[in-house]
Design a protein around this motif. Structure first.
Motif, PDB file in Angstrom:
ATOM      1  N   ASP A  16      -0.702   9.544  -3.267  1.00 22.96           N
ATOM      2  CA  ASP A  16      -0.460   8.237  -3.876  1.00 22.96           C
ATOM      3  C   ASP A  16      -1.796   7.548  -4.117  1.00 22.96           C
ATOM      4  O   ASP A  16      -2.669   7.539  -3.245  1.00 22.96           O
ATOM      5  N   ILE A  32       6.427   8.587   1.024  1.00 26.75           N
ATOM      6  CA  ILE A  32       5.808   7.708   0.041  1.00 26.75           C
ATOM      7  C   ILE A  32       6.833   6.989  -0.825  1.00 26.75           C
ATOM      8  O   ILE A  32       6.637   5.828  -1.211  1.00 26.75           O
ATOM      9  N   LEU A  56       2.272  -0.970   2.892  1.00 28.34           N
ATOM     10  CA  LEU A  56       1.108  -0.142   3.195  1.00 28.34           C
ATOM     11  C   LEU A  56       1.265   0.392   4.605  1.00 28.34           C
ATOM     12  O   LEU A  56       1.320  -0.384   5.569  1.00 28.34           O
ATOM     13  N   PRO A  57       1.350   1.713   4.781  1.00 21.36           N
ATOM     14  CA  PRO A  57       1.538   2.276   6.116  1.00 21.36           C
ATOM     15  C   PRO A  57       0.243   2.240   6.925  1.00 21.36           C
ATOM     16  O   PRO A  57      -0.511   3.216   6.979  1.00 21.36           O
ATOM     17  N   ARG A  90       2.270  -0.225  -5.152  1.00 17.29           N
ATOM     18  CA  ARG A  90       3.146  -0.925  -4.223  1.00 17.29           C
ATOM     19  C   ARG A  90       2.941  -0.470  -2.776  1.00 17.29           C
ATOM     20  O   ARG A  90       3.239  -1.233  -1.842  1.00 17.29           O
ATOM     21  N   ALA A  91       2.457   0.740  -2.572  1.00 12.60           N
ATOM     22  CA  ALA A  91       2.205   1.211  -1.210  1.00 12.60           C
ATOM     23  C   ALA A  91       0.765   0.935  -0.803  1.00 12.60           C
ATOM     24  O   ALA A  91       0.148   1.697  -0.057  1.00 12.60           O
ATOM     25  N   SER A  92       0.229  -0.167  -1.295  1.00 13.99           N
ATOM     26  CA  SER A  92      -1.126  -0.577  -0.938  1.00 13.99           C
ATOM     27  C   SER A  92      -1.126  -2.087  -0.775  1.00 13.99           C
ATOM     28  O   SER A  92      -0.073  -2.725  -0.823  1.00 13.99           O
ATOM     29  N   TRP A 129       7.884   3.932   1.152  1.00 12.38           N
ATOM     30  CA  TRP A 129       6.803   2.945   1.223  1.00 12.38           C
ATOM     31  C   TRP A 129       6.629   2.237  -0.117  1.00 12.38           C
ATOM     32  O   TRP A 129       6.458   1.018  -0.166  1.00 12.38           O
ATOM     33  N   PHE A 130       6.670   3.008  -1.202  1.00 12.26           N
ATOM     34  CA  PHE A 130       6.504   2.424  -2.531  1.00 12.26           C
ATOM     35  C   PHE A 130       7.670   1.491  -2.840  1.00 12.26           C
ATOM     36  O   PHE A 130       7.475   0.375  -3.338  1.00 12.26           O
ATOM     37  N   ARG A 176       6.087   7.074 -10.578  1.00  8.81           N
ATOM     38  CA  ARG A 176       5.326   6.320  -9.562  1.00  8.81           C
ATOM     39  C   ARG A 176       3.837   6.460  -9.834  1.00  8.81           C
ATOM     40  O   ARG A 176       3.091   5.466  -9.797  1.00  8.81           O
TER      41      ARG A 176
END
Length: 400
Positions: free
Chosen positions: A89, A38, A47-48, A222-224, A41-42, A367
């Motif tokens: 997350d 994460i 977005l994975p 940010r991971a979205s 990714w962030f 985060r």
């Protein structure tokens, strides 16, 4: 005893073995697939999407819906799953919310039987990803001010307008778009009312004139994936209209589902931040002793744990009421306002225990705090939920 050292009240004892099994399956997925990756990714604002089929296989998409290939789990099951997902997350928990609580719920609550049969099984399996277009550049907390319009021309609907902050839109196969239509175009009987009516439309994103553009330079989530959507003469068949619940009660019912998930999810962020701080305080030495041995550190941990446990009890109360059919809308505002607000305070305080290390992606509290800036804003700001509860307490509508 609880599996979590932050559980001072042994809240875990309030759950059934089946509920705990649901929780543990999702927790295992988070530990195996999200936590190791994460931070990257962030950091990279990715977005994975490779996780989406796995989320579907876990039964997370439309988890709380009955039939149509959905898992049909209880509200408490769903809440526990969302707490675990957000412990990984909030951006990835939001994927589940957009797909299930918003897009799928819109069809489930407002669609015809044929619309449900066509779309819900494919969305539950992850074959089709959905998005939910309500918010606009100039209409956030006041969706009645939306400018997106639907006109009936020759048996077709034509949509024009813009939407903003629409999760998953650029990878979605179908969008639920809320637009204003005239009573005449809707074929509504003259009931003495005036003005346009908000209605929902099922819009395949491959339809000409539909364009979704990811929003960049985000400091949160940010991971979205959130997007701006532009619709220019998007032509739809007559049966694209969701037939049930005209007006804002249609989208609001979906927002209530999403808000309920936030009540639990925000406690996942808070719990993860607190327990990360507890672990760090045990290991980090200052002046020859672990941080956890100092009174000021213990006070921070105690204050955070008390707020976490209270928020978890609020979530459990709402979940049981939802399963019993006694949940009232203002109760969801209690949970959303209290838990999102408490969670961000917990995460910020947890960060202080890490000192300078707390701003590094190796540790989760900051985060989580950044993500919670978005969680506090979407599905109703603190101000909106405060006014909902103020109206409940006083009987006075202070929105205008």
């Amino acid at each position: 005893m609880s599996n979590h050292p932050s559980d001072l009240l042994n809240i875990e004892a309030q759950f059934t073995d089946d509920e705990l099994a649901v929780r543990d399956r999702v927790a295992e997925f988070v530990a195996r697939r999200i936590r190791p990756n994460i931070a990257e990714w962030f950091d990279n604002a990715v977005l994975p999407t490779e996780l989406l089929p796995e989320m579907a296989e876990l039964g997370l998409f439309g988890m709380h819906l009955q039939g149509y290939g959905c898992a049909g789990r209880s509200a408490v099951d769903y809440g526990l799953a969302m707490q675990e997902m957000e412990a990984g997350d909030a951006g990835l928990r939001t994927v589940v919310s957009v797909q299930g609580s918003l897009a799928m719920s819109a069809i489930y609550k407002n669609g015809s039987e044929s619309q449900k049969q066509e779309w819900l099984p494919k969305m539950a399996s992850g074959e089709v990803i959905g998005c939910f277009g309500l918010t606009e550049p100039s209409a956030g907390s006041d969706p009645s001010a939306m400018e997106t319009r639907a006109r009936k021309v020759g048996g077709e609907w034509i949509l024009n307008g813009s939407k903003r902050w629409i999760g998953l839109a650029s990878i979605a196969g179908v969008a639920i778009i809320w637009a204003k239509a005239s009573r005449e175009d809707l074929g509504m009987e003259d009931d003495g009312r005036e003005g346009d009516v908000v209605r929902g439309f099922i819009v395949p994103t491959s339809t000409p004139g539909f364009e979704a553009t990811p929003i960049t330079q985000k400091l949160s989530m940010r991971a979205s994936l959130q997007c701006t959507v532009e619709m220019t003469d998007v032509r739809l068949p007559d049966d694209a209209l969701l037939p049930k619940n005209p007006g804002l009660r249609g989208p609001f019912a979906c927002l209530s589902e999403a808000r309920y998930g936030i009540v639990w999810g925000s406690m996942g962020s808070a719990r993860d931040a607190l327990e990360a701080a507890m672990s760090y305080a045990d290991e980090r030495l200052q002046f020859g002793k672990p941080l956890s041995s100092y009174q000021l550190t213990q006070k921070k941990l105690v204050d955070m744990a008390l707020e976490l446990n209270k928020g978890q009890l609020v979530a459990l109360r709402l979940g049981r009421a939802k399963d019993e059919g006694t949940l009232e809308n203002h109760m969801i505002s209690v949970g959303k306002l209290n838990n999102a607000r408490s969670a961000i305070q917990i995460c910020r305080e947890a960060r202080t225990i890490f000192g300078g290390n707390g701003i590094n992606g190796d540790y989760s509290p900051l985060r989580h705090a950044n993500n919670l800036e978005s969680v506090r804003t979407y599905e109703g700001t603190d101000e909106v939920h405060t006014l909902i509860l103020g109206q409940k307490l006083t009987g006075q509508n202070a929105f205008r």
